[in-house]
Structure formats: structure tokens, C-alpha cells
Design an enzyme around this catalytic site. Structure first.
Site, PDB file in Angstrom:
ATOM      1  N   PRO A   2      -7.143 -15.527 -16.151  1.00 33.10           N
ATOM      2  CA  PRO A   2      -8.153 -14.688 -15.766  1.00 33.10           C
ATOM      3  C   PRO A   2      -9.383 -13.972 -16.486  1.00 33.10           C
ATOM      4  O   PRO A   2      -9.363 -12.449 -16.155  1.00 33.10           O
ATOM      5  CB  PRO A   2      -6.044 -13.866 -16.376  1.00 33.10           C
ATOM      6  N   THR A   3      -9.414 -15.052 -17.949  1.00 29.69           N
ATOM      7  CA  THR A   3     -11.005 -14.115 -17.821  1.00 29.69           C
ATOM      8  C   THR A   3     -12.443 -14.314 -17.474  1.00 29.69           C
ATOM      9  O   THR A   3     -12.382 -14.491 -16.455  1.00 29.69           O
ATOM     10  CB  THR A   3     -11.482 -14.540 -19.676  1.00 29.69           C
ATOM     11  N   CYS A   4     -12.906 -13.221 -17.791  1.00 29.76           N
ATOM     12  CA  CYS A   4     -14.485 -13.049 -17.432  1.00 29.76           C
ATOM     13  C   CYS A   4     -15.456 -14.341 -17.689  1.00 29.76           C
ATOM     14  O   CYS A   4     -16.512 -13.885 -18.349  1.00 29.76           O
ATOM     15  CB  CYS A   4     -15.181 -12.094 -17.194  1.00 29.76           C
ATOM     16  N   ASP A   5     -14.799 -15.512 -17.507  1.00 27.42           N
ATOM     17  CA  ASP A   5     -15.756 -16.870 -18.794  1.00 27.42           C
ATOM     18  C   ASP A   5     -16.014 -17.620 -17.534  1.00 27.42           C
ATOM     19  O   ASP A   5     -14.559 -17.893 -17.213  1.00 27.42           O
ATOM     20  CB  ASP A   5     -14.694 -16.926 -19.844  1.00 27.42           C
ATOM     21  N   ASN A  51     -11.269 -10.986 -23.770  1.00 28.15           N
ATOM     22  CA  ASN A  51     -11.099  -9.336 -22.985  1.00 28.15           C
ATOM     23  C   ASN A  51     -10.184  -8.386 -22.845  1.00 28.15           C
ATOM     24  O   ASN A  51      -9.241  -8.313 -21.892  1.00 28.15           O
ATOM     25  CB  ASN A  51     -11.068  -9.889 -21.387  1.00 28.15           C
TER      26      ASN A  51
END
Ligand SMILES: *Cc1c(COP(=O)(O)O)cnc(C)c1O
Length: 377
Positions: free
Chosen positions: A323-326, A367
Site C-alpha cells: 500500500p505504500t507510495c514507493d 507513509n
């Protein structure tokens, strides 16, 4: 795997968010299986695999010893009830002041893999037992440990000779055949190397006493793995072959094999989407990924079994992501993961075999996601 106790816990407690649930009954069974498979070896549980206090307390009460890599892990093992005599400082890369602190706490067994580390131990842990780690090639392991730890056997001879010269107890040889090692023969080559070090030093009057055969014992993920019994037989056979009827004291250090199959992660599907209308691969985003504890999906090394409520129905290829923005937070893409076509947003999934190397790998608040919560039942 998801035992009935784990399923009951999830059904009644309904914890919110991703979490790991560990069944202590499975850990107890694993401990006994190792004891039975290698009755003459002492078990040093590798604390880093899962240092939950409940697990350490159970193992301490069962008589386990502990392999630790830092002063903090030594203190965790002691807090769980393990006396210092049952703890080794098995990291070959230690600050001298941490060696000194461990010695103060009563630790007398240290790993080394070079003369520089021997010098540190000799300065602040006089008379302690040291064992030298030799390199292995890690062939056959799904999570190999590379060349970071250990030295070639010829150098181990120098290292242990130097230890003896500095007043340390040159105690033995260690190796680690690589984690998730599914080749039963992996121990044979390493034990041949260990025997070579024993023999060379014996000629100089230095009698080593112990072989630390490390971890590497697998957890069942998608494929069957040999039983603890099969490992025990292969290892005992290799010990006999190389040491004859003068088998030294032996240690094993299971981490994954002790706790991996005792834990299940409950996760939720956050999004299912495509990148183009004609894509035949769906992207499935879970509320846990590489930074939430599934770091061993790096290079798609470890493939966890994923259980859904729709299992048995038609499946389609999915890219599985966290789910992270990486953008690195993608778990399976090169080899897509088949999941039921009827899987929908909001569904819960169970990720099995996640009792080892998950809570310890979870990031603190990337995040804003909290570290992996864990329940030990
Ligand atoms: C990590 C580690 C282990 C445990 O390895 P597994 O493959 O999980 O059994 C054992 N010994 C040492 C020195 C380790 O670093």
C-alpha cells in the site's frame, strides 16, 4: 499455516488492520521436532526470526538456547528467562563495547570470522570461547546469505590459532548453509570444511570441541519441504562421514524453521485495478507489502501461500503490491500470482508461513503505516 486456534482468534477478535497471529502450540511442536531429529545437538533459536517475548519465554522454558546478534537481543533472551550460559553472541560484526557489555552480562560464547574481530573479543572478553565462521556458497537456499559472513577454511585456521594465542578458548567452527535451504546435502560440504579446520589445528595441539551447524531449516511455503527428521538424518550422516566416531559437540540455530509455519498474516485487499483495458494481468494491492513486514519478497525470493475465501474458483494472474507510495513496494510481478477472479476490494486474505522475518522487517511508520502488529496466542 492457519491453525484452528488462529482462525478462531481472528473470527472472535476481528483485529483491525494487517496483523500477524502466531500459534505457540506450533512453535512447541517445532522445537520438539528439532530435538527429536537431532537429539545430540543443542538448539540455539535465532532470535532475529521473531523475538516476541511470548515465543522467547516458551522456548526458554522448553530448555532452548539462543543465538543473538546484539546486546538488545541478549537482554530479550535473558528477560525471557534464559541464563547467560544458554546465549551465544553469534554476530561476526560487533562493536567492541557491545562485546564488553555482553561479557559483563555473562555471555562467554562469541562468533568471529577474522583476526580483527578476535582482537576485539580478546581485549574485552578474556578467556571467552570463540568459534570461527566459514563461508558457504549458499547453493540450494532460497534466501542465501552471500559472502558477508565467514572466511575461507584456510583463514579460519589462522583466526582460531590467533584466538588461542591471545588467551581465548578456540572452541569451534560455524557455518550457515543459507536460509530456506531445501537441499539436504548442503551440510555435507560445510561439515567437510569444518573437519578440515579441526584436523589442521589438531596437528598443532589445538583441540576444537564444537561445530555450529547454523540455521537454514525451511518453512513450507508453496512447495513441500523435507521433514525435520529428513534433515536430522542427512546431517547426522554427514557428521559420521566426516568425523567418524569422534563427533564433536554440535549446535543448530533454527530461526525460520522454528517459527515460520506458526504465524499467519491477516491482510485486506485495498484495490484491484488494471493499467489498460486490455491488460490480462490485474494489480492487487494489499494493506501490507515489503515495508509492512514482507521484505523477504525482495527479488521474489520467498513466495508465500495466500488463502482467500474464494479458493477453488477460477483464478487469473495478478501483480501483488503493497500500500505504500514507493514503487519498490511490489511483491510479485516477474512471476505473477494466480488469485481468484472473484476476489474483490475489501476481502480479507491470509498470508501463511509468515511467523519468521516479518515483524522484525516491518518499517516504523513509512507513509504513516504502523509497524506490523502481532498477537501470540
Ligand atoms: C539468521 C541466522 C540464523 C537463522 O537462520 P534460519 O535460516 O532462519 O534458520 C542462524 N544463525 C545465524 C548466525 C543467523 O544469522
Amino acid at each position: 499455516m492457519a491453525t484452528q486456534r488462529i482462525l478462531d482468534f481472528l473470527a472472535t477478535r476481528r483485529p483491525n488492520g494487517p496483523c500477524l497471529v502466531v500459534d505457540l502450540d506450533v512453535v512447541r511442536d517445532n522445537f520438539h521436532a528439532f530435538q527429536k531429529a537431532l537429539p545430540d545437538s543443542r538448539i540455539y533459536y535465532a532470535v532475529k526470526a521473531n523475538p516476541a517475548p511470548e515465543i522467547l519465554r516458551l522456548l526458554a522454558a522448553l530448555g532452548s538456547s539462543f543465538d543473538t546478534a546484539s546486546v538488545a537481543e541478549i537482554e530479550m533472551a535473558m528477560d525471557a528467562g534464559a541464563p547467560a550460559e544458554r546465549i551465544s553472541f553469534g554476530n561476526t560484526i560487533k562493536k567492541e563495547r557491545d562485546v564488553a557489555r555482553a561479557f559483563e552480562l555473562g555471555i562467554r560464547l562469541f562468533a568471529v570470522d577474522c583476526v580483527e574481530e578476535v582482537e576485539k573479543v580478546a581485549r574485552v572478553a578474556p578467556g571467552a570461547r570463540v568459534f570461527c565462521r566459514v563461508l558457504t556458497d549458499g547453493a540450494g537456499a532460497e534466501w542465501p546469505l552471500s559472502r558477508k559472513f565467514g572466511c575461507v577454511p584456510a583463514m579460519a585456521i589462522d583466526v582460531l590459532r590467533h584466538a588461542k594465542k591471545l588467551g581465548l578458548d578456540a572452541y569451534g567452527v560455524s557455518f550457515h548453509v543459507g536460509s530456506q535451504q531445501t537441499d539436504l546435502n548442503a551440510w555435507d560440504k560445510a561439515l567437510a570444511d569444518a573437519k578440515g579446520v579441526f584436523a589442521a589445528l589438531a596437528e598443532e595441539g589445538i583441540v576444537l570441541k564444537m561445530v555450529n551447524m547454523g540455521g537454514g531449516f525451511p518453512t513450507r511455503y508453496l512447495k513441500d519441504v523435507p521433514t525435520a527428521q529428513a534433515y536430522g538424518q542427512a546431517i547426522f550422516g554427514a557428521l559420521r562421514k566426516h568425523f567418524g566416531n569422534r563427533i564433536p559437540e554440535t549446535i543448530i540455530e533454527p530461526g525460520r524453521g522454528m517459527v515460520g509455519n506458526a504465524g499467519v498474516i491477516k491482510s485486506e485487499v485495498v484495490l484491484i485495478s488494471k493499467k489498460a483495458d486490455n491488460d490480462n494481468v490485474r494489480w492487487v494491492y494489499l494493506d501490507i507489502g515489503k515495508f509492512g513486514g514482507l521484505a523477504e519478497t525482495m527479488d521474489e525470493a520467498i513466495r508465500y501461500p495466500i488463502v482467500t475465501a474464494h479458493d477453488g474458483s477460477e483464478t487469473g494472474a495478478c501483480v501483488l503490491a503493497g500500500p505504500t507510495c514507493d514503487s519498490a513496494d511490489v511483491m510479485y510481478e516477474k512471476t505473477p500470482y494466480p488469485l481468484p477472479l472473484s476476489l474483490t476490494i475489501g476481502d480479507e486474505v491470509l498470508i501463511e508461513g509468515t511467523g519468521a522475518y516479518t515483524t522484525t522487517y516491518a518499517s516504523v511508520a513509512f507513509n504513516g503505516f504502523e509497524p506490523l502488529r502481532s498477537y501470540v496466542i
